[in-house]
Enzyme design. Structure first.
Site, PDB file in Angstrom:
ATOM      1  N   GLU A 237       4.411 -41.832 -45.800  1.00  0.00           N
ATOM      2  CA  GLU A 237       5.705 -41.596 -45.160  1.00  0.00           C
ATOM      3  C   GLU A 237       5.648 -40.670 -43.948  1.00  0.00           C
ATOM      4  O   GLU A 237       6.423 -40.833 -43.006  1.00  0.00           O
ATOM      5  CB  GLU A 237       6.694 -41.008 -46.190  1.00  0.00           C
ATOM      6  CG  GLU A 237       7.151 -41.981 -47.258  1.00  0.00           C
ATOM      7  CD  GLU A 237       8.167 -42.977 -46.731  1.00  0.00           C
ATOM      8  OE1 GLU A 237       8.532 -42.906 -45.539  1.00  0.00           O
ATOM      9  OE2 GLU A 237       8.593 -43.855 -47.515  1.00  0.00           O
TER      10      GLU A 237
ATOM     11  N   SER B  42      24.210 -27.386-107.775  1.00  0.00           N
ATOM     12  CA  SER B  42      23.490 -26.337-108.503  1.00  0.00           C
ATOM     13  C   SER B  42      22.636 -25.444-107.615  1.00  0.00           C
ATOM     14  O   SER B  42      21.928 -24.577-108.131  1.00  0.00           O
ATOM     15  CB  SER B  42      22.587 -26.983-109.566  1.00  0.00           C
ATOM     16  OG  SER B  42      23.351 -27.656-110.538  1.00  0.00           O
TER      17      SER B  42
END
Length: 679
Positions: free
Chosen positions: A81, A342
């Site tokens: 680029e 429990s």
């Protein structure tokens, strides 16, 4: 020629004026905001992504730091680029002249002259690429950006804003969507595709336009070979790799916890939590596996924590994060208040140890008892008679724990839960004896926090999910001796079928009506809990914590660590003796009504115990009597069956199966009675 010096001076002055004018023009540039919204992210304790959220406009825009991106991709990007990126000041004159000359010679635009900085300018302002006004603005903004920012920062802006197809912005969003990985390590084929995509993000989407994406990637690879950044062999290998044919979903790991932390701190952009990504993924898989074979409305929740630090290492709110299934997977069941069954019994025993009511070797009675209108029963409807406290807890009997709760007081039990950092909810707001058997609302996360008290020597340990958060001051819930006794008892409970006896301390629970099944356990390092049930609170017929949740808990610990960490040794002050060696008041539990109970030498039926179920016959029963004056008379269901017996062990004929009540009367008129069931 005599005017040449004047012309030169004038030209220089004009050039200086132009330079100053351009310089001022650039200096006066108003920069767009560089603080663009990025996706909120939740990361684990090591910074690994658990979940991300789109920004307001529906984009996946994830900021990227330069040191978190593969250098090979950066080199390929610059080579393709903007190969003079590191040296120009925002505009590359040579690239501009090349683009103009090619356009003149070919009659059309062949290549662009935009630098990466100009592309950043366009991305920040979302300006067009073709109009001269837009180009001029990009030039001006690029020059201004180069003055304000470093090259590295400009590159990071590109890495965070470049489009990669659909609603993907930034290289990190792209690598997660197209490759399912972070951008730190990329192959040449992956890097080349990422370089090519921003030029035409939708026209080259690999899942929709495979051939266009492949051709564009090939051009990038060829340019990289020419630039010397890639060998011919590496490029050839990259060309053989197909482009992705589908877009991957972004990670949705620990979705319930992620939603929770974002809701609690909406202002933060990155949330680091204490979870471990690998363990979380493993337990989410286990949760889905555990529900196979169960009906489709049953859900599951799992919590694992380090009880030394209080850090939550895994939190599974359901087997699948979905609102469209019968399991209601969107509901976080780690936070839902449910009946713990429990699982509160160890806390009752721990408080009883500290109050001097009992010792693990103390004898306690498991026989029918009534508290006003409340008459608790054991889960199986049977009674065991007299046994040690250790056995009563290990067998999870109801009657002994209710007797102890009556002594310590339900309010003190509630206070202990609050000391542990939980927020129990009681129907009606007033705690009764039923609290000990699950008549209270607690979440799975709270139960895990409560159980952390035991391996922590009785000290509360608040669980936390925010990484780096400091622990709160700790309160003592029970003594370290009581905590050690509980760990010793719970580690001796037999494991579920198929699990190894590894010494893990654990307790199961099943709430009334089989609505919730639980298993909570710990070793010397970790504490974990499993809940299985229906989110809507309806019963799951036949489900028991020991059969449904306990096997999952044991597999959880296998995935937490290859070997359990041993529990600590008993504190020096711990009394470890047999029942007969205990001080007299501790040998047998006598509650506050002990003065009204029969003396130890009173006539008593020693066998069968009251409430027992006898199997294997229905014609006769062996009856054993202790104490009392000879001879004995025995009644079965009100009818005399033995008269004037001088034996303390005798055979009593029975009429058949079912309930039977046997009464023994001695020579002085004293009597005792038991009721049992004959199968």
């Amino acid at each position: 020629m005599r005017f040449a010096p004047f012309v030169l001076v004038a030209a220089l002055l004009l050039a200086a004026a132009v330079r100053d004018s351009v310089d001022q023009w650039v200096a006066d540039t108003k920069l767009p905001s560089l603080l663009t919204d990025t996706s909120v992210q939740v990361v684990d304790r090591d910074g690994k992504l658990l979940r991300a959220y789109t920004v307001d406009d529906g984009l996946w825009r994830m900021g990227s730091q330069l040191d978190a991106v593969d250098p090979g991709y950066i080199d390929m990007l610059v080579a393709y680029e903007d190969r003079r990126f590191w040296s120009h000041t925002g505009v590359d004159p040579w690239a501009v002249m090349r683009a103009v000359s090619q356009a003149i010679l070919n009659g059309e635009v062949v290549s662009g002259g935009s630098t990466l900085t100009m592309q950043v300018a366009r991305l920040l302002e979302d300006s067009g690429t073709g109009a001269w006004e837009g180009k001029l603005r990009q030039v001006r903004l690029a020059l201004a950006l180069e003055r304000k920012l470093s090259k590295e920062k400009i590159l990071e802006l590109y890495l965070s804003h470049a489009p990669f197809g659909g609603n993907l912005e930034g290289v990190r969003a792209a690598t997660l969507a197209w490759f399912g990985k972070e951008p730190l390590r990329l192959t040449p084929a992956q890097s080349a595709l990422l370089v090519a995509l921003p030029q035409s993000p939708n026209g080259r989407r690999p899942d929709r336009h495979s051939s266009e994406a492949t051709e564009a990637r090939e051009r990038v690879l060829q340019r990289a070979v020419v630039a010397g950044g890639l060998s011919e062999g590496a490029a050839s290998a990259a060309l053989m790799t197909p482009v992705p044919n589908r877009r991957r979903k972004f990670p949705t790991i620990a979705p319930h916890m992620a939603d929770r932390v974002v809701a609690e701190r909406p202002e933060a952009g990155v949330h680091q939590v204490t979870l471990s990504r690998e363990l979380q993924l493993s337990l989410e898989g286990l949760a889905a596996k555990a529900l196979r074979g169960l009906e489709d409305r049953v859900s599951i929740a799992i919590v694992v924590a380090d009880h030394h630090s209080g850090e939550i290492l895994a939190s599974v709110g359901s087997a699948g994060f979905s609102s469209g299934d019968h399991r209601q997977g969107f509901v976080d069941m780690t936070l839902a208040k449910r009946s713990p069954g429990s699982t509160l019994k160890p806390l009752v025993y721990g408080l009883s140890f500290d109050q001097g009511l009992v010792h693990p070797e103390t004898l306690i009675s498991d026989t029918p008892v009534r508290f006003g209108t409340y008459a608790p029963q054991n889960f199986d409807g049977r009674f065991r008679g007299e046994l040690r406290v250790r056995e009563a807890l290990a067998q999870s009997l109801n009657l002994p724990v209710v007797l102890l709760t009556d002594e310590i007081g339900p309010a003190n039990l509630m206070a202990a839960m609050r000391k542990a950092g939980t927020a129990p909810e009681v129907p009606g707001g007033v705690a009764g004896l039923a609290v000990a058997l699950g008549g209270v609302g607690l979440s799975l996360e709270e139960l895990v926090q409560l159980y952390a008290v035991i391996p922590q020597g009785g000290l509360a340990q608040n669980l936390r999910w925010q990484f780096g958060e400091k622990s709160d001051p700790r309160q003592r819930v029970i003594s370290r001796t009581a905590a050690w006794h509980l760990g010793d008892i719970l580690s001796g409970i037999a494991p579920p079928n198929g699990a190894s006896r590894n010494g893990m301390a654990y307790k199961t629970g099943t709430s009334y009506g089989h609505r919730d099944t639980w298993a909570i356990g710990f070793d010397g390092q970790h504490v974990a809990g499993v809940w299985i049930g229906r989110p809507d609170g309806t019963p799951v017929p036949g489900a028991f914590g020991a059969e449904v949740a306990a096997p999952v808990l044991f597999e959880v610990f296998q995935r937490v660590a290859p070997e359990l960490t041993p529990l600590g040794p008993p504190p020096p002050e711990t009394l470890i003796v047999s029942t007969g060696q205990l001080p007299e008041p501790l040998r047998k539990f006598r509650g506050r009504n002990a003065l009204f109970e029969k003396p130890d030498d009173a006539l008593a039926v020693a066998f069968p115990p009251d409430g027992a179920t006898l199997e294997g016959g229905n014609s006769e029963v062996i009856l054993k009597v202790k104490n009392g004056a000879l001879p004995f008379t025995v009644l079965a269901n009100g009818a005399p069956v033995v008269r004037q017996s001088r034996m303390r062990e005798m055979v009593v004929p029975m009429t058949g199966k079912g309930s039977a009540t046997v009464t023994v009367i001695d020579a002085k008129g004293a009597s005792d009675r038991v009721t049992f069931w004959v199968d």
